[in-house]
Motif scaffolding. Structure first.
Motif, PDB file in Angstrom:
ATOM      1  N   ARG A 133       1.460  -3.796  -7.576  1.00  0.00           N
ATOM      2  CA  ARG A 133       1.361  -4.118  -6.575  1.00  0.00           C
ATOM      3  C   ARG A 133       2.871  -4.620  -7.211  1.00  0.00           C
ATOM      4  O   ARG A 133       3.582  -5.390  -8.310  1.00  0.00           O
ATOM      5  CB  ARG A 133       1.079  -5.253  -6.316  1.00  0.00           C
ATOM      6  N   PRO A 141       5.494 -10.113  -1.473  1.00  0.00           N
ATOM      7  CA  PRO A 141       5.376  -8.883  -2.141  1.00  0.00           C
ATOM      8  C   PRO A 141       6.861  -7.901  -2.127  1.00  0.00           C
ATOM      9  O   PRO A 141       7.623  -8.332  -0.878  1.00  0.00           O
ATOM     10  CB  PRO A 141       3.953  -8.116  -1.457  1.00  0.00           C
ATOM     11  N   SER A 143       9.218  -4.195  -1.348  1.00  0.00           N
ATOM     12  CA  SER A 143       8.118  -3.187  -0.933  1.00  0.00           C
ATOM     13  C   SER A 143       9.155  -1.737  -0.916  1.00  0.00           C
ATOM     14  O   SER A 143       9.099  -1.386  -0.615  1.00  0.00           O
ATOM     15  CB  SER A 143       7.866  -2.525   0.255  1.00  0.00           C
ATOM     16  N   GLN A 146      10.099   1.982  -5.945  1.00  0.00           N
ATOM     17  CA  GLN A 146       8.951   2.910  -6.524  1.00  0.00           C
ATOM     18  C   GLN A 146       9.135   2.820  -7.414  1.00  0.00           C
ATOM     19  O   GLN A 146      10.165   2.424  -8.624  1.00  0.00           O
ATOM     20  CB  GLN A 146       9.630   4.481  -5.551  1.00  0.00           C
ATOM     21  N   PRO A 161       3.014   4.487  -0.895  1.00  0.00           N
ATOM     22  CA  PRO A 161       3.216   2.484  -0.249  1.00  0.00           C
ATOM     23  C   PRO A 161       1.976   2.522   0.536  1.00  0.00           C
ATOM     24  O   PRO A 161       1.535   3.554   1.765  1.00  0.00           O
ATOM     25  CB  PRO A 161       4.767   2.313  -0.020  1.00  0.00           C
ATOM     26  N   ASP A 164       0.733  -2.824   2.874  1.00  0.00           N
ATOM     27  CA  ASP A 164       0.848  -3.980   2.695  1.00  0.00           C
ATOM     28  C   ASP A 164       1.878  -4.461   0.851  1.00  0.00           C
ATOM     29  O   ASP A 164       2.016  -5.544   0.448  1.00  0.00           O
ATOM     30  CB  ASP A 164      -0.432  -4.962   2.049  1.00  0.00           C
ATOM     31  N   GLY A 165       2.578  -3.038   0.826  1.00  0.00           N
ATOM     32  CA  GLY A 165       3.857  -2.711  -0.105  1.00  0.00           C
ATOM     33  C   GLY A 165       3.046  -2.927  -1.268  1.00  0.00           C
ATOM     34  O   GLY A 165       4.063  -2.411  -2.149  1.00  0.00           O
ATOM     35  N   TRP A 167       1.456  -0.110  -4.115  1.00  0.00           N
ATOM     36  CA  TRP A 167       1.914   1.992  -4.751  1.00  0.00           C
ATOM     37  C   TRP A 167       0.121   2.146  -4.731  1.00  0.00           C
ATOM     38  O   TRP A 167      -0.151   1.630  -5.679  1.00  0.00           O
ATOM     39  CB  TRP A 167       2.926   1.757  -5.592  1.00  0.00           C
TER      40      TRP A 167
END
Length: 372
Positions: A133, A141, A143, A146, A161, A164-165, A167
């Motif tokens: 997160r 968060p 997003s 990466q 992902p 909710d963002g 990974w």
């Protein structure tokens, strides 16, 4: 040593007060390691000057007191008492600079890294779920970035992902045959977070698989087959990831008919229930696994001999012969989907109605193996 200075915080009342002495050279640079003596009234303390030239001690103060400091013959004195606003701030920074910092929301400043389960029982098809997160300085968060995932052992699958963002990626204990502590890390730009995962090899892994397929002996038998497979896996790094003891039970039937030219046909309806015990070697390749094994098959054949629709005789035979298999599986959810090709040789009793040589054959089946 060219100078000794004194400092103490605000004195609010009677009690213990920290008193500081600082040793400086002629250029007002701190001198470290010089013996410093401090006196407050009749109480005395001694010690070396430490970082930034400071030495300090606690002294009881219940009224106005004379403070004296000495270092290599250089002296300094002052008076303190209740209500004294204090001198300087010995705990403060020697150099201060102020600059306005603009915080841009959405830049990653925090990484929350979790591993489930924290202790993984390694075995065929086992994996740990790694969640990352990303958050900005406000805790919201992020997003748009990466994370780069790393592990000291094993292998990561591709990260993807969620809505909710967060990974999510799967970590596989490829090649780990002993108890191991694995460090897992996630990095975004210059922000990094890490945690540890314990890997404990599983000595015994049971599984259960129902399957359906088709079988043929390339002669009189062409039948659908259903069965159930029980598997007990042991670790065997010398020849594969695991060595399994496998018991398989199936069932299929067929009918042989003979035209006698004397009226109603003569037929034999057979039901065969083979049970196969085999040893199977397995090798895993990420999501996929390959297997090969040999064993012995034992089948019970029940035959009904009929003239027309009338049963005229029944019998049961026990058949025994060799068996083998090859299989390819792919992990799916809590188990795996397996495509298996099996071969059995079960010689039927010659001379009886329904004789067709090998009553086994080659089958292809698909099943879903539940891993425990």
């Amino acid at each position: 040593v060219a100078k000794v200075t004194l400092a103490w915080p605000e004195v609010r009342g009677a009690g213990l007060v920290p008193v500081w002495a600082r040793v400086l050279d002629a250029l007002d640079r701190p001198v470290v390691g010089v013996r410093v003596g401090l006196e407050v009234g009749a109480v005395r303390a001694e010690g070396p000057s430490r970082g930034d030239g400071w030495f300090h001690a606690l002294f009881p103060v219940d009224g106005s007191e004379v403070v004296r400091a000495t270092a290599e013959g250089i002296r300094c004195a002052g008076i303190l008492g209740p209500g004294d606003p204090g001198l300087s701030d010995p705990g403060g920074a020697l150099l201060e600079a102020q600059e306005t910092v603009h915080i841009r929301v959405g830049v990653v400043t925090g990484i929350l890294l979790t591993v489930d389960p924290p202790v993984l029982r390694a075995g065929p098809g086992s994996y740990a779920l790694v969640s990352v997160r990303l958050s900005d300085r406000t805790g919201k968060p992020v997003s748009g970035a990466q994370p780069v995932l790393e592990a000291s052992a094993g292998r990561f699958g591709p990260a993807s992902p969620r809505a909710d963002g967060v990974w999510v990626a799967e970590w596989y204990p490829d090649g780990l045959a002993n108890a191991t502590r694995v460090e897992v890390a996630a990095t975004v730009e210059d922000v990094r977070s890490s945690t540890r995962l314990e890997v404990a090899p599983r000595s015994l892994s049971p599984s259960l698989m129902p399957f359906v397929g088709v079988l043929s002996n390339f002669g009189a038998i062409h039948a659908a087959v259903v069965g159930l497979e029980l598997d007990l896996r042991f670790r065997a790094g010398w020849a594969g990831d695991t060595l399994s003891f496998r018991a398989t039970a199936g069932s299929y039937g067929w009918t042989d008919a003979v035209e006698t030219g004397l009226g109603a046909p003569v037929s034999a309806r057979s039901l065969l229930v083979p049970v196969v015990f085999s040893g199977v070697l397995r090798r895993d390749f990420g999501h996929f696994g390959g297997e090969a094994g040999i064993g012995i098959a034992s089948g019970i054949q029940r035959v009904e001999e009929r003239i027309g629709s009338r049963v005229v005789a029944t019998g049961v035979d026990l058949l025994v012969g060799p068996a083998g298999l090859v299989s390819l599986s792919r992990r799916a959810a809590i188990g795996e989907v397996a495509l298996t090709v099996r071969g059995t040789f079960l010689p039927g009793p010659s001379g009886d109605v329904g004789w067709s040589g090998n009553l086994g054959g080659v089958s292809a089946d698909v099943g879903y193996r539940l891993l425990f």
